[in-house]
Motif scaffolding. Structure first.
Motif, PDB file in Angstrom:
ATOM      1  N   PHE A   1      74.674  67.309 -20.980  1.00  0.00           N
ATOM      2  CA  PHE A   1      73.717  67.489 -22.067  1.00  0.00           C
ATOM      3  C   PHE A   1      73.401  68.968 -22.250  1.00  0.00           C
ATOM      4  O   PHE A   1      73.649  69.800 -21.363  1.00  0.00           O
ATOM      5  CB  PHE A   1      72.430  66.694 -21.819  1.00  0.00           C
ATOM      6  CG  PHE A   1      71.745  67.003 -20.512  1.00  0.00           C
ATOM      7  CD1 PHE A   1      70.764  67.991 -20.435  1.00  0.00           C
ATOM      8  CD2 PHE A   1      72.072  66.305 -19.353  1.00  0.00           C
ATOM      9  CE1 PHE A   1      70.121  68.275 -19.240  1.00  0.00           C
ATOM     10  CE2 PHE A   1      71.439  66.579 -18.153  1.00  0.00           C
ATOM     11  CZ  PHE A   1      70.464  67.569 -18.089  1.00  0.00           C
ATOM     12  N   VAL A   2      72.882  69.283 -23.439  1.00  0.00           N
ATOM     13  CA  VAL A   2      72.409  70.626 -23.764  1.00  0.00           C
ATOM     14  C   VAL A   2      70.944  70.503 -24.154  1.00  0.00           C
ATOM     15  O   VAL A   2      70.567  69.568 -24.879  1.00  0.00           O
ATOM     16  CB  VAL A   2      73.237  71.245 -24.909  1.00  0.00           C
ATOM     17  CG1 VAL A   2      72.574  72.521 -25.435  1.00  0.00           C
ATOM     18  CG2 VAL A   2      74.658  71.547 -24.441  1.00  0.00           C
ATOM     19  N   PHE A   3      70.103  71.431 -23.695  1.00  0.00           N
ATOM     20  CA  PHE A   3      68.690  71.373 -24.042  1.00  0.00           C
ATOM     21  C   PHE A   3      68.154  72.763 -24.352  1.00  0.00           C
ATOM     22  O   PHE A   3      68.625  73.770 -23.818  1.00  0.00           O
ATOM     23  CB  PHE A   3      67.863  70.708 -22.933  1.00  0.00           C
ATOM     24  CG  PHE A   3      67.865  71.425 -21.612  1.00  0.00           C
ATOM     25  CD1 PHE A   3      66.832  72.300 -21.282  1.00  0.00           C
ATOM     26  CD2 PHE A   3      68.888  71.220 -20.684  1.00  0.00           C
ATOM     27  CE1 PHE A   3      66.815  72.942 -20.059  1.00  0.00           C
ATOM     28  CE2 PHE A   3      68.876  71.864 -19.462  1.00  0.00           C
ATOM     29  CZ  PHE A   3      67.835  72.733 -19.142  1.00  0.00           C
ATOM     30  N   GLY A   4      67.180  72.787 -25.265  1.00  0.00           N
ATOM     31  CA  GLY A   4      66.532  74.028 -25.654  1.00  0.00           C
ATOM     32  C   GLY A   4      65.112  74.092 -25.126  1.00  0.00           C
ATOM     33  O   GLY A   4      64.498  73.063 -24.830  1.00  0.00           O
ATOM     34  N   CYS A   5      64.585  75.312 -25.036  1.00  0.00           N
ATOM     35  CA  CYS A   5      63.261  75.522 -24.447  1.00  0.00           C
ATOM     36  C   CYS A   5      62.365  76.298 -25.400  1.00  0.00           C
ATOM     37  O   CYS A   5      62.846  76.938 -26.351  1.00  0.00           O
ATOM     38  CB  CYS A   5      63.383  76.276 -23.126  1.00  0.00           C
ATOM     39  SG  CYS A   5      64.385  75.414 -21.892  1.00  0.00           S
TER      40      CYS A   5
ATOM     41  N   VAL B   1      55.340  64.931 -25.087  1.00  0.00           N
ATOM     42  CA  VAL B   1      56.734  64.473 -24.995  1.00  0.00           C
ATOM     43  C   VAL B   1      57.481  65.018 -26.210  1.00  0.00           C
ATOM     44  O   VAL B   1      57.199  64.633 -27.344  1.00  0.00           O
ATOM     45  CB  VAL B   1      56.802  62.937 -24.950  1.00  0.00           C
ATOM     46  CG1 VAL B   1      58.252  62.474 -24.859  1.00  0.00           C
ATOM     47  CG2 VAL B   1      55.995  62.410 -23.778  1.00  0.00           C
ATOM     48  N   SER B   2      58.440  65.906 -25.979  1.00  0.00           N
ATOM     49  CA  SER B   2      59.106  66.597 -27.087  1.00  0.00           C
ATOM     50  C   SER B   2      60.290  65.831 -27.650  1.00  0.00           C
ATOM     51  O   SER B   2      60.646  65.998 -28.820  1.00  0.00           O
ATOM     52  CB  SER B   2      59.556  67.997 -26.640  1.00  0.00           C
ATOM     53  OG  SER B   2      60.350  67.901 -25.463  1.00  0.00           O
TER      54      SER B   2
ATOM     55  N   SER C   1      65.666  72.169 -32.281  1.00  0.00           N
ATOM     56  CA  SER C   1      66.633  71.083 -32.434  1.00  0.00           C
ATOM     57  C   SER C   1      67.996  71.493 -31.898  1.00  0.00           C
ATOM     58  O   SER C   1      68.426  72.640 -32.089  1.00  0.00           O
ATOM     59  CB  SER C   1      66.754  70.683 -33.920  1.00  0.00           C
ATOM     60  OG  SER C   1      67.573  69.549 -34.078  1.00  0.00           O
ATOM     61  N   VAL C   2      68.671  70.568 -31.212  1.00  0.00           N
ATOM     62  CA  VAL C   2      70.063  70.732 -30.775  1.00  0.00           C
ATOM     63  C   VAL C   2      70.789  69.427 -31.062  1.00  0.00           C
ATOM     64  O   VAL C   2      70.190  68.351 -31.027  1.00  0.00           O
ATOM     65  CB  VAL C   2      70.169  71.096 -29.275  1.00  0.00           C
ATOM     66  CG1 VAL C   2      69.693  72.513 -29.015  1.00  0.00           C
ATOM     67  CG2 VAL C   2      69.402  70.104 -28.413  1.00  0.00           C
TER      68      VAL C   2
ATOM     69  N   CYS D   1      63.889  70.129 -26.796  1.00  0.00           N
ATOM     70  CA  CYS D   1      64.868  69.235 -27.430  1.00  0.00           C
ATOM     71  C   CYS D   1      66.051  69.057 -26.494  1.00  0.00           C
ATOM     72  O   CYS D   1      66.289  69.883 -25.598  1.00  0.00           O
ATOM     73  CB  CYS D   1      65.312  69.783 -28.785  1.00  0.00           C
ATOM     74  SG  CYS D   1      65.817  71.524 -28.737  1.00  0.00           S
ATOM     75  N   ILE D   2      66.808  67.991 -26.716  1.00  0.00           N
ATOM     76  CA  ILE D   2      67.960  67.690 -25.867  1.00  0.00           C
ATOM     77  C   ILE D   2      68.992  66.908 -26.668  1.00  0.00           C
ATOM     78  O   ILE D   2      68.641  66.181 -27.619  1.00  0.00           O
ATOM     79  CB  ILE D   2      67.518  66.887 -24.622  1.00  0.00           C
ATOM     80  CG1 ILE D   2      68.622  66.840 -23.562  1.00  0.00           C
ATOM     81  CG2 ILE D   2      67.089  65.488 -25.004  1.00  0.00           C
ATOM     82  CD1 ILE D   2      68.151  66.279 -22.221  1.00  0.00           C
ATOM     83  N   THR D   3      70.265  67.079 -26.333  1.00  0.00           N
ATOM     84  CA  THR D   3      71.341  66.299 -26.954  1.00  0.00           C
ATOM     85  C   THR D   3      72.393  65.999 -25.905  1.00  0.00           C
ATOM     86  O   THR D   3      72.684  66.836 -25.037  1.00  0.00           O
ATOM     87  CB  THR D   3      71.976  67.056 -28.140  1.00  0.00           C
ATOM     88  OG1 THR D   3      73.024  66.253 -28.715  1.00  0.00           O
ATOM     89  CG2 THR D   3      72.554  68.391 -27.728  1.00  0.00           C
TER      90      THR D   3
END
Length: 523
Positions: A326-330, A247-248, A377-378, A315-317
């Motif tokens: 929302f915005v998320f990174g991979c 779980v990130s 991180s975002v 990550c997600i914000t």
């Protein structure tokens, strides 16, 4: 009785003894059965008098300490020497106008927070928190941080970032109340050991004692530390709904589709899933509400062999003004904008996806310019709805507008991996980032003299506890913006008190952030 015969002559004859019986003498026993007694007192003959009395005064008087306003008070004449008053005002008016104008132009002077560092330009460490018992494993370090909703308690997650396959470590969650009169930096107020490394934490937005944790094995646990004997109140009951990888990240958001008053839990994982959970403490379970799946087929150029494979979400914000966006990174470096309103179904043959209790959807609405490596991180700006930042393995902090695919600003500290970044909750133009080699770096996006904004230098450097470990997590205290927590690779959390200039914003700082966003090309 024996009797001897006497001899009057000088010549003595032999003595002889004869037996003789004498009469018996007896005494009569006389017993007096009458006993005479007399009681005589030794005390005075005067009458004894007894009196009960209290030792405190029995007299009471009530008096008010405030002045009673007389109805005639308003008619009292106050004598004012207007001549002297006019001369005083005339003599001081220029000075008063000067100070009033200075106050208008200066930053806000008063806040609810009491600063110890007024006038000091440097941050000062308040505490260095650590738990030696969990650090016997040298690979364990701080993985995540979260502040309670009232800002008094810091929750710390412990785990390892070194895993070849299965997790063989023990993780832990510790909490310290930094407002406690006598805080023990090496003994947490609460401690819970976990079966695997803790990879993410999130304190509840309304209940200070409720904390959610995500583990390396995909489990999600929710505790209520008010229940000392058995604090666990919810976990995932349906095994087919569990994450199949670590779980990130975890985030509490308001439920978007029903009442918008209740909080639900959002989890992301390396298995490519973004899941929405409804905690049900009465049933000790987390109920899956909705699911989103990100696959490699989301990329424009993918081979047929990789199509449909999961893309790890790191990550997600969530947007502060639009919580459904929302915005998320991979882990591939891809950066996406998503929506909870998406109705597009996710098409994938990934094992276990079809067995979930809800059907997974594809959340992606916009693809942004990617990083050259995993994004760690975002964070959306709390002061501008379109502005967000990202950072990752490629040693770059990027500032984006959610309306544009290209990044508008890129800062490269040249200090190795960037693990965590966050906007200041009180200064619109300040951000902080945790680095691999240089501790935590604080940047002010306002131009510094002749330097271009892309070549900014840090305005503050916060070292790790041992001056050499990486900073894996940074977390501002939203309730007390002058407090910043930094968790490092040595297993310690340093609580910093920031100087006033890093906390109080100028009147035009929000406008400066808006101007920066417009410079990216926003209409």
């Amino acid at each position: 009785m024996l009797k001897a015969d006497s001899d009057s002559t000088l010549k003595r004859k032999p003595l002889t003894f004869n037996d003789e019986t004498l009469p018996t003498v007896s005494c009569k026993e006389i017993i007096s059965k009458e006993v005479q007694s007399e009681n005589v007192g030794v005390q005075t003959k005067f009458e004894i008098k007894v009196t009960d009395s209290s030792c405190q005064s029995v007299k009471r008087k009530d008096r008010e300490i405030q002045t009673d306003i007389d109805q005639n008070t308003g008619n009292d004449e106050i004598r004012v020497d207007y001549g002297r008053l006019n001369k005083f005002l005339e003599r001081t008016k220029l000075l008063m106008f000067k100070y009033l104008e200075d106050n208008r132009r200066q930053r806000r002077l008063f806040r609810q927070i009491k600063f110890k560092n007024q006038g000091n330009d440097l941050a000062e460490p308040l505490f260095t928190l650590t738990y030696p018992e969990i650090l016997t494993d040298k690979e364990i370090h701080v993985t995540s941080l979260s502040w309670s909703t009232n800002g008094s308690t810091i929750a710390v997650g412990y785990g390892s970032s070194k895993h070849e396959a299965l997790c063989i470590h023990k993780g832990a969650v510790c909490t310290w109340n930094i407002e406690r009169y006598k805080i023990n930096p090496q003994k947490p107020d609460f401690f819970v050991e976990t079966s695997a490394c803790v990879t993410s934490l999130a304190c509840h937005p309304e209940h200070p004692a409720i904390i959610a944790a995500g583990l390396y094995n995909g489990e999600i646990l929710v505790w209520d530390f008010r229940k000392a004997d058995d604090p666990l109140i919810a976990n995932v009951g349906e095994r087919q709904d569990l994450h199949r990888d670590s779980v990130s990240s975890l985030n509490w958001i308001r439920e978007p589709k029903v009442s918008k008053k209740k909080f639900i839990l959002v989890s992301t994982s390396q298995d490519g899933k973004i899941l929405l959970w409804n905690p049900l403490p009465s049933k000790n379970t987390l109920k899956l509400l909705d699911a989103y799946f990100v696959s490699i087929s989301s990329l424009a150029k993918t081979s047929s062999k990789l199509s449909g494979k999961p893309m790890g979400v790191t990550c997600i914000t969530f947007n502060t003004e639009d919580p459904e966006t929302f915005v998320f990174g991979c882990d591939s470096g891809q950066l996406y904008k998503g929506s909870l309103n998406s109705n597009s179904l996710a098409h994938s043959r990934e094992e276990g996806l079809s067995e979930m209790s809800v059907q997974a959807k594809n959340p992606i609405t916009i693809t942004f310019e990617h990083h050259d490596g995993p994004i760690y991180s975002v964070d959306f700006s709390p002061f501008h709805r379109n502005t967000f930042l990202s950072c990752g393995l490629d040693d770059q902090i990027r500032i984006y507008s959610q309306l544009l695919p290209q990044s508008g600003l890129c800062i490269s500290p040249s200090e190795g991996y960037l693990y965590s970044a966050q906007w200041s909750p009180s200064r619109p133009m300040i951000l902080v980032v945790g680095t691999e080699h240089a501790g935590a770096l604080m940047y002010d996006l306002e131009p510094q003299s002749s330097l271009s904004i892309s070549s900014l230098i840090p305005i503050q450097t916060l070292q790790s506890s041992d001056k050499k470990s990486a900073i894996y997590a940074v977390k501002y205290n939203v309730k007390r913006p002058n407090i910043l927590a930094c968790g490092d690779g040595a297993g310690a959390v340093t609580i910093w008190e920031l100087a006033e200039k890093f906390v109080i914003a100028s009147d035009d700082e929000k406008e400066a952030l808006q101007s920066l966003a417009k410079s990216f090309g926003e209409n």
